[in-house]
Enzyme design. Structure first.
Site, mmCIF file in Angstrom:
data_model
loop_
_atom_site.group_PDB
_atom_site.id
_atom_site.type_symbol
_atom_site.label_atom_id
_atom_site.label_comp_id
_atom_site.label_asym_id
_atom_site.label_seq_id
_atom_site.Cartn_x
_atom_site.Cartn_y
_atom_site.Cartn_z
ATOM 1 N N HIS A 142 6.072 9.106 4.289
ATOM 2 C CA HIS A 142 4.985 8.854 5.234
ATOM 3 C C HIS A 142 5.488 9.221 6.639
ATOM 4 C CE1 HIS A 142 1.193 7.287 6.438
ATOM 5 N NE2 HIS A 142 1.634 6.174 6.977
ATOM 6 N N HIS B 82 3.021 -0.105 9.600
ATOM 7 C CA HIS B 82 1.793 0.207 10.332
ATOM 8 C C HIS B 82 0.921 -1.050 10.289
ATOM 9 C CE1 HIS B 82 2.222 4.849 10.092
ATOM 10 N NE2 HIS B 82 2.710 4.364 11.223
ATOM 11 N N HIS C 293 5.445 -0.529 4.563
ATOM 12 C CA HIS C 293 5.873 -0.058 5.886
ATOM 13 C C HIS C 293 5.182 -0.939 6.918
ATOM 14 C CE1 HIS C 293 2.039 1.887 5.236
ATOM 15 N NE2 HIS C 293 2.005 2.393 6.459
ATOM 16 N N ASP D 69 -2.022 -1.917 9.742
ATOM 17 C CA ASP D 69 -2.948 -2.245 8.651
ATOM 18 C C ASP D 69 -2.232 -2.778 7.411
ATOM 19 O OD1 ASP D 69 -1.995 0.435 8.557
ATOM 20 O OD2 ASP D 69 -3.582 1.047 7.184
ATOM 21 N N HIS D 70 -0.906 -2.802 7.447
ATOM 22 C CA HIS D 70 -0.144 -3.317 6.303
ATOM 23 C C HIS D 70 0.597 -4.619 6.606
ATOM 24 C CE1 HIS D 70 -0.769 0.261 3.717
ATOM 25 N NE2 HIS D 70 -1.079 0.776 4.898
ATOM 26 N N ASP E 185 1.663 4.156 1.827
ATOM 27 C CA ASP E 185 1.010 5.408 2.164
ATOM 28 C C ASP E 185 2.051 6.515 1.980
ATOM 29 O OD1 ASP E 185 -0.479 3.283 3.269
ATOM 30 O OD2 ASP E 185 -0.689 4.194 5.220
ATOM 31 N N HIS F 282 -6.767 2.387 -0.652
ATOM 32 C CA HIS F 282 -6.441 2.814 0.706
ATOM 33 C C HIS F 282 -7.340 3.973 1.149
ATOM 34 C CE1 HIS F 282 -3.992 3.971 4.231
ATOM 35 N NE2 HIS F 282 -3.503 2.750 4.169
#
Lengths: 302, 302
Positions: free
Chosen positions: B138, B63, B61, B65-66, B206, B265
């Site tokens: 998520h 976000h 996805h 942090d990815h 996530d 994670h």
């Protein structure tokens, strides 16, 4: 006092154990950052400095190694309970670039304020920081920055007593104000001496060695300058890529009569920058190779 | 054999000594990456794996942090002399997001090819990787991935001799082809046994623990799953933020009958994830806490 930390020293690429080149300062509860490449937020965390007081972020230019860490940093500042605006300053195009990068950081609990630079030089005063931006010479529009903390003149207590100024007004006069006592006007210059030497740090990456740099760095307490290449025979490469050799940086430091020079923004091919430092000590002796997290606290002179 | 490395284990924020969660695999000269947050390129460099063979990048996805490390990674892949296209696969919106981030990485010496996911499941075959994407749950559209290397059936030499098939055709038949010899058609199934067990790795972050995960992870050799929180009393928080506790991940591993579970994670608040691992061994015994750079080479069964 001004607290200064060179967060990283890498140019082009972040490397294991070498964060991308970035500077952070702390003064009177307000923090200022210059550039934030990929990993700068980890370097800040490693240093142990807080995200919440970051009031100003300056950008030299928008090559990825100087701004790629911005979305993550903005989110982390948000997680630090920041509510008040953060000011971003950089060459023209800032708003467009930051808004594009914010596609992955769209929601922030604080406002961003933008100042775009287009002249050869700009001056700003924010939270006690006096910031001078000056255009340098890279492959894209790029600015160096001098960050100064000026120091007001000495308050002459004897003079104030002679003039019968009640003590309650001294602080106002000391900080440049004027007071009227029984129709008599007292101005600051009547009781305050000439401005004293303040603190000055000059930061410059990425650029060829141009006059604007030594002019703006003049008499700095600390001059942090790129040294992409340690080897003198890399001067051609430095010219081609609009960077500097250690020797060129040392010559700028000498011309600018700075107190101390830290080199940074090392090429990934420069594995041991310290190997090349002795060569340039004949040009400028108070030079050292920057290191991730290298810090100094600069005080006003006694 | 499939070479697997969990490059990082952090969720939300990159931390000193904890890179953001990301997976890299190597198979037959082709590398595949799942997610690349800020710092992933440094984690790859630290591991010592090459950038040039990265043919596929999957995104769970978007976000930050990815995906925040993508612009820097693309540039670094470019510096590795990459000329052939790189395929990017992720939920709908991929092209828009990557193009926005490329404002700081506009020029690459290779092409990007995009595949956007919108169904509950997708199947792709790239360079010998069989990739199954499956929708998870998520706060934004998010996918898990199973990466499989199938193994063809055993070639029956005796059968081939009985049928008088010349040896020069064996290889073609072994790999599913058919050959015609003097008007007689020989097909693969005449000399090749049933497909044998291959290698399967499933990666999920996530998400809340939903059925799609255990169904798709079924019989994996390795199941890498998020465990945002170690403490069972954080289940409410996990539900709220659409993440999982260690216990929930362990239950998925048990349902899916996987061979091994690695957790990853971790919340920045989870300082010592290993403290919570014993609690869940009664649910699924072959579990371990992921660590940055943790690797395994998975072989076909003898």
């Amino acid at each position: 006092m001004l607290d200064v930390c060179l967060l990283g020293t890498s140019g082009m690429l972040p490397l294991p154990n070498r964060w991308l080149t970035s500077l952070m300062t702390r003064y009177n509860g307000s923090s200022l950052l210059v550039d934030c490449g990929e990993g700068t937020q980890i370097a800040i965390k490693e240093k142990g400095w807080s995200f919440n007081p970051i009031d100003v972020i300056l950008f030299t230019h928008y090559h990825a190694d100087h701004i790629s860490g911005l979305p993550g940093l903005l989110l982390t500042i948000g997680n630090s309970d920041r509510k008040t605006p953060v000011t971003l300053i950089g060459p023209k195009g800032l708003i467009k670039i930051v808004n594009a990068l914010r596609i992955i950081a769209p929601e922030l609990p604080y406002e961003l304020q933008f100042i775009e630079l287009s002249e050869n030089s700009h001056h700003f005063e924010i939270n006690g920081y006096h910031i001078d931006a000056f255009r340098v010479m890279h492959t894209v529009p790029c600015y160096g920055y001098s960050i100064s903390i000026p120091r007001i003149g000495k308050f002459d207590v004897n003079k104030a007593r002679e003039l019968n100024i009640p003590q309650v007004f001294w602080n106002k006069l000391q900080h440049g104000g004027e007071v009227v006592i029984e129709d008599k006007v007292f101005t600051s210059d009547m009781v305050v001496g000439a401005q004293r030497k303040g603190i000055k740090v000059t930061y410059c990456t990425d650029s060829r060695p141009v006059n604007a740099i030594s002019l703006n760095a003049a008499d700095s307490d600390l001059f942090i300058c790129e040294g992409m290449y340690g080897e003198n025979d890399k001067e051609c490469k430095a010219k081609e890529n609009r960077h500097m050799t250690f020797e060129e940086a040392a010559k700028l430091a000498r011309e600018a009569n700075v107190k101390e020079l830290w080199l940074t923004h090392f090429s990934p091919s420069l594995i041991r920058p310290a190997d090349y430092i002795d060569n340039i000590k004949t040009i400028f002796s108070n030079v050292c190779v920057g290191a991730d997290g290298k810090s100094v606290i600069l005080h006003f002179e006694e």
